[in-house]
Design an enzyme around this catalytic site. Sequence first.
Site, PDB file in Angstrom:
ATOM      1  N   ASP A 122       0.734  -1.369  -0.030  1.00  0.00           N
ATOM      2  CA  ASP A 122       0.047   0.030   0.060  1.00  0.00           C
ATOM      3  C   ASP A 122       0.955   1.258   0.140  1.00  0.00           C
ATOM      4  O   ASP A 122       2.359   1.095   0.439  1.00  0.00           O
ATOM      5  CB  ASP A 122      -0.907   0.043   1.154  1.00  0.00           C
ATOM      6  N   GLU A 153      -0.473  -1.148   5.659  1.00  0.00           N
ATOM      7  CA  GLU A 153       0.688  -0.787   6.450  1.00  0.00           C
ATOM      8  C   GLU A 153       0.776   0.411   7.039  1.00  0.00           C
ATOM      9  O   GLU A 153       1.091   0.718   8.192  1.00  0.00           O
ATOM     10  CB  GLU A 153       1.867  -1.222   5.836  1.00  0.00           C
TER      11      GLU A 153
HETATM   12 ZN   LIG Z   1       6.452   2.103   4.378  1.00  0.00          ZN
END
Ligand SMILES: [Zn+2]
Length: 394
Positions: A78, A140
């Site tokens: 991401d 994340e």
């Molecule tokens: Zn990162």
Amino acid sequence: MSSSLPDNSLSLLRELLAFPSVTLTPNKGLIDRVQAILAEAGIESMVVADPEDERRCNLFATVGPQGIPGIVLSGHTDVVPVEGQPWTVPPFAATERDGRIYGRGSADMKGYVACAVMAMVRASRLPLRRPLHLALSFDEEIGCVGVRHLIHALAQLRPAPMLCVVGEPTLMKIGTGHKGKAAYRALCCGQAGHSGLAPRFVNAIHTAADLVSALRDAQRELAGHGPREEGYAVPYTTVHAGTIKGGSALNIVPAQCEVDFEIRNVAQDDPARILDRVLELTRARMRESQALPDAEAPSVSLVNAYPGLATADDAPGVRLLASWLPAGTGLTKVAFGTEGGLFQRQWKETAVLVCGPGSIEVAHKADEYVEISQIDACDAMLEKLTAYLTLAAQ
Ligand SMILES: [Zn+2]
């Protein structure tokens, strides 16, 4: 979408940048492409999706023998949003200029993801005596949320890996640690009333102000005599209020105020203990400011947390990684969180390190880029890493 193998890490990076895999939006297109590349190289992979949305998923794959400790290459797929940023190149495409590749995620961290996938492909052609694992995650950037599903699914992976290289951008230095983080939301409650009678009512913003003052008191204590961990730009635990929302009109005593704050702790500090101290200091501040007797201390809830990472500088894994990097490569502690702390909590014996191409200085900004020489340096490191896996296990 191409079904063939990319020529090299750089051409895969160009492909990956074209997937707008912004956190909390689908990353499945990217994962499908990686899965197809691995399949082309004869590597099976496992997809672990968000239980509520199968279009957001992790991927885990292994090449080489089972039942022996191997090496994990870990990356998140991401990227942070681009809205409101003054991009001068298309963010979701690769633009090559002056020896750099521009695009959202080029540094954080699709450059490493591309190198890691291509390392898997090359490793599939080698006689490995230890396994190489690939762990790609989603979401994340909002607090290592997606990888928790993968770590749960990997609980059965035995034996634990010998080394895990989290490829967040360190300019290919060896990151041995990062602070832990706990994010909190404080709800301060008051009593609505006419502002002309203000002293009769509990003012929620005033309570919030006492909390913010207490955060600053706590920071002063931590800076003055809290535990220190050298190597960090700020070598002690930090405390900070990020957003504050309260009140509806100037002539109404505010009944509610919300404060979002965080604690980023060095390994020796426990955020829960610091939170207790913050609340104790808040109550002291409220007494000092003579809050009304029925004023309540803020009620605090934990929004998100991840553990810190503190790998010893002399751990065997550090020497190993250093042996695959140019002589004199420095050790560093990174100023951002990574999934490494969560992996370390799961695999106590594994050396978890942060090392990847590109600079955190350009991450999350407009015109993010990675130097092509950084991708080459990462490829070179992974080349030596995979060669190591062909050696007999000691
Ligand atoms: Zn990162």
